[in-house]
Motif scaffolding. Structure first.
Motif, PDB file in Angstrom:
ATOM      1  N   ALA A 155     -83.573   8.511 -28.005  1.00  0.00           N
ATOM      2  CA  ALA A 155     -82.465   8.791 -28.926  1.00  0.00           C
ATOM      3  C   ALA A 155     -82.344   7.776 -30.048  1.00  0.00           C
ATOM      4  O   ALA A 155     -81.678   8.037 -31.049  1.00  0.00           O
ATOM      5  N   MET A 203     -74.433  10.356 -30.734  1.00  0.00           N
ATOM      6  CA  MET A 203     -73.849  10.283 -29.394  1.00  0.00           C
ATOM      7  C   MET A 203     -72.748   9.220 -29.326  1.00  0.00           C
ATOM      8  O   MET A 203     -71.717   9.413 -28.662  1.00  0.00           O
ATOM      9  N   GLN A 222     -75.706  14.717 -23.807  1.00  0.00           N
ATOM     10  CA  GLN A 222     -77.069  14.488 -24.251  1.00  0.00           C
ATOM     11  C   GLN A 222     -77.972  15.637 -23.776  1.00  0.00           C
ATOM     12  O   GLN A 222     -77.655  16.336 -22.808  1.00  0.00           O
TER      13      GLN A 222
END
Length: 636
Positions: free
Chosen positions: A111, A625, A632
């Motif tokens: 990420a 996020m 997620q």
């Protein structure tokens, strides 16, 4: 070329209608309400044009709406290329190891990789622009008379088509999909929905648009219409089993067939395909776009418009040239000076003399004694040195210019060969991809397949082996596989220098997002999976692609196949559609992404290895996020 004042109106300033200079934060990946910045009540056309601007470039007047990120990397086509091509067997990105390196190039994602933020942000920005425009029309923001309202309804249809195109990629990238439509307030956090639910909503919306169009309507050049809507639906239905758990081969075939029935006619081959593959990717490829009328064929169904002066970008056709090429080990020969009038205004071929040892010399004519003397002194100096004598010898003639190759270099290429004064040396091809093509020699240096005619291979000293993912090894770690060129082409594929743009640092051509050739191949795959049609029809579609690839005469069977297996179709799709942002999705659909097929640097290992199941999806970027209540992606 293009009359850009007729395309998207004043694209250079259209973004100003949204006050786009600094309105996007880390999470709020949407422009603010336009009324906070300026009164747009009389500017519907300009506001609508901004949607297209955000697909063509990366912001008003070159500014990027993606906060804290390279604007070029976040431009639509380039962002999709990074997502759909770089982790596959097609290409490797040799720089920015923190974001790319062996992990991203190998299909291993996390990420925190910056490039993930780029394509997520670009999609959400464009989705929001489409939604906001529809909202404004519905809310009566624009002062419209009856004619204006009619135009607004067509604009809304186009906004929905572009919205659907963005969600095609969102469906490909995520299983918990951030979803926003025209009912979502600008600035509100998108709602995460399941992949299946988003698939159902998006296909329903696009099916409604197709039904509204009814009979075929040809859009203006640069805009989307019925053919684009059905082509995007075909792409979504092609991947329906991945997106929803249930195949939709019949729907995929039906929409392909509708497009083929409308566009699959005319031209050199009588099937709607442009005669020359190269001409589709040149500086004047706009004449093959649906709605432009520059040719009797309209193979390019959806285009991202580019122009070397009025609509520039570090994306699109320019990116797909500069990203591959550079100038390395090549110089124009200085030419042996002469005052012999027989060389004055003579064609280059008549000025090249080959001696008994096979050494070629280029004679350059000088009418002025002083200029001749200076040139002769420079020539003699080079010819008398072991280090520079190569500058006086012809290694290759390209587009009527003689070049010399520096024997101390590995890999010979010149930006001039592509009529572009820019070369980044950022990408190389992977050997497994190169081997997909049909080569005339074991060195894989030359092929009769015109789709590789712009490549740089072992013929020019490039190694097909992928020894590293290091930019400093460029020339030694993979072939160069440019598909686009900044030359204008005649319909037969020969270069038209008179119509070509000036050799500058930006490219002139459009980027072809969806072509009729893709629709033929998509229809063939749907047929082989039982979606309708016949095996003979599927074979015909693929043979038309191959006929053009080898520049065969109409009706020739020299390169035709007599049968068609699924693997044959997969390989032909790879050859025809490379760099058209389909490869990752194709490999996932064919269950060849994680296991079953290995290519160089897959999994971050030079020889390639299997990758985890979760790599079929991308994680939602960590910056998003951290500022949201999103879940997620599964597995991350």
């Amino acid at each position: 070329m293009k009359t850009l004042n007729k395309i998207f109106l004043s694209l250079g300033i259209a973004g100003a209608a949204f006050g786009f200079s600094s309105c996007v934060g880390d999470l709020d990946l949407q422009p603010r309400d336009p009324s906070e910045n300026t009164d747009v009540s009389n500017d519907m056309d300009r506001v609508f044009a901004d949607i297209y601007l955000q697909f063509s470039t990366y912001g008003a007047n070159g500014s990027s709406p993606v906060s804290g990120f390279d604007g070029g990397m976040a431009a639509f086509e380039r962002a999709m290329f990074i997502a759909e091509e770089i982790p596959t067997d097609e290409a490797s990105w040799l720089w920015d190891p923190a974001d790319y390196g062996a992990a991203y190039n190998g299909g291993i994602f996390n990420a925190g990789q910056g490039c993930l933020y780029g394509f997520y942000s670009r999609l959400m920005i464009n989705i929001t622009l489409c939604n906001k425009f529809i909202q404004d029309v519905n809310d009566g923001v624009f002062n419209l008379d009856a004619e204006g309202q009619k135009k607004a309804e067509e604009y809304k249809r186009q906004a929905k088509v572009l919205w659907g195109a963005c969600y095609y990629y969102m469906l490909s990238f995520y299983d918990r999909v951030p979803y926003a439509d025209e009912s979502t307030p600008v600035g509100a956090l998108p709602t995460q929905l399941s992949r299946k639910e988003v698939y159902e909503r998006v296909t329903s919306q696009l099916e409604a648009v197709v039904a509204e169009y009814g009979a075929a309507q040809t859009p203006y050049y640069g805009f989307v219409g019925l053919d684009a809507a059905e082509s995007i639906l075909a792409k979504i239905y092609l991947n329906a089993e991945v997106f929803s758990g249930t195949a939709a081969w019949d729907k995929c075939y039906a929409h392909c067939k509708n497009v083929i029935n409308r566009l699959g006619k005319g031209g050199y081959y009588g099937n709607g395909l442009v005669r020359s593959y190269n001409a589709l990717f040149g500086a004047n490829n706009d004449k093959y776009v649906v709605g432009n009328g520059g040719s009797d064929v309209n193979e390019i169904i959806w285009t991202i418009v580019g122009n070397e002066v009025n609509l520039t970008s570090f994306s699109g056709a320019g990116f797909l040239q500069a990203g591959w090429i550079g100038t390395n080990g090549v110089e124009r020969t200085m030419g042996k000076p002469t005052m012999d009038v027989k060389y004055q205004n003579a064609p280059l071929a008549d000025c090249v003399i080959t001696d008994a040892e096979g050494v070629q010399t280029y004679y350059a004519y000088y009418a002025d004694q002083e200029a001749f003397a200076a040139a002769e002194a420079a020539y003699n100096e080079a010819a008398g040195s072991n280090k520079t004598v190569w500058k006086t010898q012809i290694s290759e003639i390209s587009n009527g210019v003689a070049y010399s190759f520096d024997p101390t270099q590995t890999g010979y290429v010149a930006q001039d060969w592509y009529n572009l004064n820019a070369g980044w040396k950022c990408m190389v091809a992977r050997k497994s991809f190169v081997r997909k093509f049909e080569w005339d020699d074991v060195q894989m240096s030359q092929s009769s397949d015109r789709r590789v005619s712009l490549w740089q291979t072992s013929k020019h000293g490039f190694s097909v082996e992928n020894i590293s993912l290091v930019g400093d090894d460029w020339g030694k770690n993979g072939y160069l596989c440019p598909k686009y060129s900044n030359w204008a082409y005649n319909e037969d594929g020969t270069i038209n220098e008179e119509q070509s743009p000036t050799n500058i640092s930006s490219a002139a051509g459009d980027y072809a997002v969806i072509r009729l050739a893709e629709i033929y191949l998509t229809a063939a795959e749907a047929i082989l999976n039982g979606g309708g049609g016949s095996q003979a029809e599927a074979l015909q579609y693929v043979n038309w692609i191959r006929e053009r690839a080898y520049a065969d005469a109409p009706g020739s069977t020299d390169h035709h196949w007599t049968s068609l297996s699924m693997q044959d179709l997969r390989d032909e799709r790879c050859r025809e559609l490379y760099q058209e942002n389909v490869r990752r999705s194709d490999l996932i659909r064919w269950n060849q992404w994680c296991t079953g097929y290995t290519w160089e640097w897959k999994g971050g290992v030079a020889s390639g290895t299997n990758i985890p199941e979760r790599s079929k999806l991308y994680p939602i970027p960590s910056r998003v996020m951290a500022a949201s209540n999103f879940q997620q992606t599964t597995g991350y």
